[in-house]
Design a protein around this motif. Structure first.
Motif, PDB file in Angstrom:
ATOM      1  N   PHE A 308      40.605  57.739  86.451  1.00  0.00           N
ATOM      2  CA  PHE A 308      41.193  58.537  85.386  1.00  0.00           C
ATOM      3  C   PHE A 308      40.330  58.561  84.120  1.00  0.00           C
ATOM      4  N   ASP A 309      39.172  57.914  84.164  1.00  0.00           N
ATOM      5  CA  ASP A 309      38.352  57.808  82.968  1.00  0.00           C
ATOM      6  C   ASP A 309      37.832  59.163  82.519  1.00  0.00           C
ATOM      7  N   THR A 310      37.877  59.379  81.209  1.00  0.00           N
ATOM      8  CA  THR A 310      37.226  60.550  80.621  1.00  0.00           C
ATOM      9  C   THR A 310      35.943  60.156  79.908  1.00  0.00           C
ATOM     10  N   PHE A 311      35.662  58.842  79.867  1.00  0.00           N
ATOM     11  CA  PHE A 311      34.424  58.340  79.263  1.00  0.00           C
ATOM     12  C   PHE A 311      33.513  57.816  80.372  1.00  0.00           C
ATOM     13  N   PRO A 312      32.195  57.859  80.175  1.00  0.00           N
ATOM     14  CA  PRO A 312      31.276  57.282  81.163  1.00  0.00           C
ATOM     15  C   PRO A 312      31.163  55.767  81.050  1.00  0.00           C
ATOM     16  N   THR A 313      31.772  55.187  80.020  1.00  0.00           N
ATOM     17  CA  THR A 313      31.750  53.748  79.834  1.00  0.00           C
ATOM     18  C   THR A 313      32.675  53.067  80.838  1.00  0.00           C
ATOM     19  N   LEU A 314      32.543  51.749  80.949  1.00  0.00           N
ATOM     20  CA  LEU A 314      33.274  50.972  81.947  1.00  0.00           C
ATOM     21  C   LEU A 314      34.414  50.215  81.283  1.00  0.00           C
ATOM     22  N   LEU A 315      35.626  50.449  81.744  1.00  0.00           N
ATOM     23  CA  LEU A 315      36.804  49.795  81.180  1.00  0.00           C
ATOM     24  C   LEU A 315      36.860  48.341  81.639  1.00  0.00           C
ATOM     25  N   GLN A 337      28.662  47.611  78.484  1.00  0.00           N
ATOM     26  CA  GLN A 337      28.094  48.957  78.620  1.00  0.00           C
ATOM     27  C   GLN A 337      26.571  48.909  78.675  1.00  0.00           C
ATOM     28  N   ALA A 338      25.960  48.055  77.850  1.00  0.00           N
ATOM     29  CA  ALA A 338      24.503  47.931  77.856  1.00  0.00           C
ATOM     30  C   ALA A 338      24.015  47.307  79.161  1.00  0.00           C
ATOM     31  N   LEU A 339      24.719  46.276  79.650  1.00  0.00           N
ATOM     32  CA  LEU A 339      24.350  45.666  80.920  1.00  0.00           C
ATOM     33  C   LEU A 339      24.564  46.646  82.077  1.00  0.00           C
ATOM     34  N   PHE A 340      25.620  47.416  82.013  1.00  0.00           N
ATOM     35  CA  PHE A 340      25.904  48.448  83.023  1.00  0.00           C
ATOM     36  C   PHE A 340      24.743  49.443  83.089  1.00  0.00           C
ATOM     37  N   PHE A 341      24.326  49.916  81.943  1.00  0.00           N
ATOM     38  CA  PHE A 341      23.206  50.852  81.874  1.00  0.00           C
ATOM     39  C   PHE A 341      21.924  50.221  82.410  1.00  0.00           C
ATOM     40  N   PHE A 342      21.656  48.981  81.998  1.00  0.00           N
ATOM     41  CA  PHE A 342      20.456  48.258  82.438  1.00  0.00           C
ATOM     42  C   PHE A 342      20.460  48.097  83.957  1.00  0.00           C
ATOM     43  N   GLU A 362      21.845  59.828  93.171  1.00  0.00           N
ATOM     44  CA  GLU A 362      22.250  61.006  92.408  1.00  0.00           C
ATOM     45  C   GLU A 362      23.419  60.678  91.477  1.00  0.00           C
ATOM     46  N   ARG A 363      24.342  59.858  91.951  1.00  0.00           N
ATOM     47  CA  ARG A 363      25.463  59.445  91.097  1.00  0.00           C
ATOM     48  C   ARG A 363      24.977  58.593  89.932  1.00  0.00           C
ATOM     49  N   ILE A 364      23.987  57.742  90.196  1.00  0.00           N
ATOM     50  CA  ILE A 364      23.410  56.914  89.130  1.00  0.00           C
ATOM     51  C   ILE A 364      22.761  57.788  88.072  1.00  0.00           C
ATOM     52  N   ASP A 365      21.984  58.775  88.500  1.00  0.00           N
ATOM     53  CA  ASP A 365      21.296  59.654  87.561  1.00  0.00           C
ATOM     54  C   ASP A 365      22.286  60.355  86.634  1.00  0.00           C
ATOM     55  N   LYS A 366      23.376  60.832  87.192  1.00  0.00           N
ATOM     56  CA  LYS A 366      24.376  61.511  86.373  1.00  0.00           C
ATOM     57  C   LYS A 366      25.045  60.544  85.394  1.00  0.00           C
ATOM     58  N   ARG A 367      25.320  59.338  85.876  1.00  0.00           N
ATOM     59  CA  ARG A 367      26.049  58.376  85.029  1.00  0.00           C
ATOM     60  C   ARG A 367      25.190  57.870  83.876  1.00  0.00           C
ATOM     61  N   THR A 369      22.746  59.321  82.392  1.00  0.00           N
ATOM     62  CA  THR A 369      22.562  60.379  81.396  1.00  0.00           C
ATOM     63  C   THR A 369      23.790  60.491  80.499  1.00  0.00           C
ATOM     64  N   ALA A 370      24.960  60.502  81.110  1.00  0.00           N
ATOM     65  CA  ALA A 370      26.201  60.588  80.331  1.00  0.00           C
ATOM     66  C   ALA A 370      26.423  59.332  79.500  1.00  0.00           C
ATOM     67  N   LEU A 371      26.117  58.169  80.077  1.00  0.00           N
ATOM     68  CA  LEU A 371      26.341  56.903  79.379  1.00  0.00           C
ATOM     69  C   LEU A 371      25.433  56.777  78.167  1.00  0.00           C
ATOM     70  N   SER A 372      24.170  57.139  78.306  1.00  0.00           N
ATOM     71  CA  SER A 372      23.248  57.041  77.174  1.00  0.00           C
ATOM     72  C   SER A 372      23.681  57.971  76.045  1.00  0.00           C
ATOM     73  N   TYR A 373      24.099  59.181  76.387  1.00  0.00           N
ATOM     74  CA  TYR A 373      24.574  60.108  75.352  1.00  0.00           C
ATOM     75  C   TYR A 373      25.785  59.536  74.630  1.00  0.00           C
ATOM     76  N   HIS A 374      26.725  59.002  75.387  1.00  0.00           N
ATOM     77  CA  HIS A 374      27.965  58.478  74.812  1.00  0.00           C
ATOM     78  C   HIS A 374      27.684  57.311  73.862  1.00  0.00           C
ATOM     79  N   ILE A 375      26.882  56.353  74.305  1.00  0.00           N
ATOM     80  CA  ILE A 375      26.609  55.168  73.488  1.00  0.00           C
ATOM     81  C   ILE A 375      25.785  55.533  72.264  1.00  0.00           C
ATOM     82  N   GLN A 376      24.740  56.313  72.445  1.00  0.00           N
ATOM     83  CA  GLN A 376      23.858  56.663  71.329  1.00  0.00           C
ATOM     84  C   GLN A 376      24.575  57.450  70.244  1.00  0.00           C
ATOM     85  N   ASN A 377      25.595  58.207  70.616  1.00  0.00           N
ATOM     86  CA  ASN A 377      26.282  59.047  69.636  1.00  0.00           C
ATOM     87  C   ASN A 377      27.550  58.423  69.072  1.00  0.00           C
ATOM     88  N   TYR A 378      28.331  57.748  69.897  1.00  0.00           N
ATOM     89  CA  TYR A 378      29.635  57.279  69.449  1.00  0.00           C
ATOM     90  C   TYR A 378      29.660  55.799  69.077  1.00  0.00           C
TER      91      TYR A 378
END
Length: 612
Positions: A308-315, A337-342, A362-367, A369-378
């Motif tokens: 149900f997540d609308t964010f790429p971050t990990l609950l 979130q940083a460890l997840f990305f790493f 392919e799923r990793i590539d999409k995630r 990209t979305a995760l970096s945008y989310h963290i860098q901006n919010y």
């Protein structure tokens, strides 16, 4: 101002095993001798510059620190970009007037009592030494590095005659609790120290990776509930089974932990260490084993599952990481979130595309990209962004909303306005609906730099903040795990009146020497090794004399933690890894990733559900 020449690092293909299906490409910078040679030239310039009468001296730098001879910011930056060169950063340099002009510049290191001798020894040592030379001495006359290696050897855990990890602590002065176990996250700096030493000790790292992978396959049941297949253990220990008359492993997946919380970070650290092992040894055979590939996929499927997540971050829940008690990090903590990305980026290099690997990549590539945008901006906060949040409007609706999480400006704590300097910034602790945790957490910020989750400008700003707020974040004993501490009513509500996490103690604003290796790695990567050297000097004044405690208490970290264990293994190895990197910065390549241009500038596509 002219830039010193780029140092090209050739790659010796004969020393690598090539793997057509492996994304850990041989074009990455592998030749450590060239980097060592570069440091030799830098060191020679130090001594020639000290005696050059034409160089103007300045007794203080911009932050008020006294320098011995020249006011300089060290500019050496080891860039671990795939096949790219190690270069000098854009920091200050001084003209070398003794070379007859021509605009040539010289980059020099600030003399350091703790590491200067070791750097000088690089003139004689082909590749940076094992780290045992030039270190501070303890009271017995033994060098601090020698003592650290000796204490590390005492912590080894054996299973069927093989070393499989290290004890969390070897303090015999109190109840063992769970300090007599091998913790996954604790072993990471231990494994890195073994990989970075001159005669790399790779066997213990390989054994650890395989044993924890074996434990991942066990059924994980807490009460009547079964955990996901991909969960890695928080820790394990070796016990003697009296019935079968042999040694057996006993793993903890959170069932005996405080709060009964499964470790989210263990799987991420396991993937990161696997990549470090592969990077150091060029032994692709381990990561290509079917069971290792399957282990990675189980971890990734657990994190990348649809929901149900609308964010790429990990609950995540409280207590799921290094802060393993209730500290108000529930939600989307920056450390996870940083460890997840790493871990995603490391797995992207190690996964083979066979079978379902291509789909997972392919799923990793999409995630990512979305995760970096989310963290860098919010998650990013600097003076400008703080001022924007301060002026937020609320109850905004639709895709044109600026205050997307409906954060109430009145919820901004007062301390942030005084803490935020004009120069610098950081990733805040948590972002979720109507909530922004403005606390500083070191692990998440440093991991963001090492994984390139932070942009180059953000990485520089994080180091600027550390320099600007040195007394708050570093103090007398590096360094704060979180800032500021929760106090009074807030402490009672957020921590549940936790007597161990009282203000400026343990996770609640305590100082943890183990974090020194993360600060050192981030400092070198951003071209600011003087920050790490200054912190190392502080550690060398007390850590060994105090018995290598787990953490320190107090606003500046002056006092040994009230419940801190002595001879804490990751305090020992945190110092070792920091010294090994500062003496031979090419060791950074073992734990650092290069910037991915596809992530930095993602290709945006219109959603299939979009309608005009």
């Amino acid at each position: 101002m002219s830039r010193p020449p780029v140092l090209e690092i050739p790659v010796d293909d004969s020393q690598q095993k090539t793997s057509p299906d492996n994304n850990l490409t041989p074009t990455e910078t592998e030749n450590l001798e060239t980097v060592a040679e570069a440091w030799k030239h830098v060191i020679r310039d130090v001594f020639s510059t000290r005696t050059d009468p034409n160089i103007q001296t300045n007794p203080e730098d911009k932050s008020g620190r006294t320098l011995d001879n020249v006011n300089i910011r060290t500019t050496l930056q080891i860039c671990s970009n795939g096949g790219g060169p190690a270069i000098y950063g854009d920091s200050e340099v001084v003209p070398n007037n003794s070379n007859g002009g021509g605009g040539k510049t010289t980059s020099v290191l600030k003399p350091s009592p703790s590491v200067g001798i070791s750097l000088e020894n690089l003139l004689e040592v082909p590749i940076g030494g094992s780290g045992k030379n030039g270190a501070a001495e303890n009271g017995s006359g033994m060098s601090m590095m020698d003592e650290a290696w000796e204490q590390l050897s005492r912590s080894y855990v054996y299973f069927k005659g093989q070393r499989v990890g290290t004890l969390a602590a070897i303090d015999t002065g109190g109840e063992t609790l769970n300090y007599n176990q091998v913790f996954v996250r604790d072993f990471v700096p231990c494994g890195l120290a073994c990989l970075m030493k001159t005669d790399a000790d790779v066997d213990i790292v390989k054994n650890f990776l395989l044993k924890t992978l074996h434990l991942q396959g066990w059924e994980k049941r807490i009460d009547n509930f079964t955990l996901g297949e991909g969960v890695m253990p928080a820790s394990f220990k070796v016990i003697q089974d009296p019935n079968r008359q042999k040694e057996v492993l006993q793993a903890d997946f959170g069932g005996t932990a405080i709060g009964r919380v499964a470790p989210v970070d263990s799987g991420f650290w396991w993937i990161i260490l696997l990549r470090s092992y592969t990077k150091c040894t060029h032994d692709y055979s381990l990561s290509e084993l079917p069971e290792v590939q399957r282990g990675m996929k189980l971890i990734l499927n657990l994190c990348l599952s649809d929901g149900f997540d609308t964010f790429p971050t990990l609950l995540c829940a409280d207590g799921c990481s290094m802060i393993d008690r209730r500290m108000g990090i529930y939600g989307y903590p920056i450390e996870i979130q940083a460890l997840f990305f790493f871990a995603l980026r490391c797995a992207r290099q190690l996964l083979k595309p066979e079978h379902d690997g291509k789909e997972l990549i392919e799923r990793i590539d999409k995630r990512i990209t979305a995760l970096s945008y989310h963290i860098q901006n919010y998650y990013w906060l600097d003076f400008t962004q703080l001022n924007n949040i301060y002026r937020y409007k609320t109850e905004e609706y639709s895709h044109t909303a600026v205050n997307k999480f409906n954060v109430i400006p009145e919820s901004i704590p007062d301390w942030v306005f005084e803490f935020m300097p004009l120069r610098g910034g950081y990733f805040i602790g948590n972002v979720s609906p109507a909530r922004m945790d403005f606390r500083w957490f070191l692990v998440g910020n440093c991991i963001a730099i090492l994984s390139c989750l932070a942009t180059p400008a953000q990485a520089t700003a994080v180091m600027d903040l550390i320099e600007e707020r040195w007394a708050d974040l570093i103090g007398e004993m590096p360094l704060k795990i979180a800032y500021p501490a929760l106090e009074g009513h807030q402490w009672r509500i957020v921590t549940g009146c936790d007597p161990k996490n009282t203000r400026w103690s343990y996770h609640n604003g305590g100082s943890w020497p183990v974090l020194l290796w993360l600060l050192t790695a981030a400092s070198i990567k951003t071209g600011r090794p003087q920050i790490a050297k200054r912190a190392i000097e502080l550690v060398e004044q007390r850590l060994a004399k105090d018995g290598w405690p787990e953490y320190y208490d107090g606003i500046t970290g002056r006092y040994i933690g009230k419940q801190a264990r002595k001879y804490q293994t990751w305090s020992i190895t945190g110092y070792l890894v920091a010294k090994l990197m500062i003496e031979n910065p090419s060791n950074l390549l073992i734990i650092s990733l290069e910037e991915d241009k596809k992530i930095a500038k993602p290709k945006l596509t219109r959603s299939a559900s979009w309608t005009c």
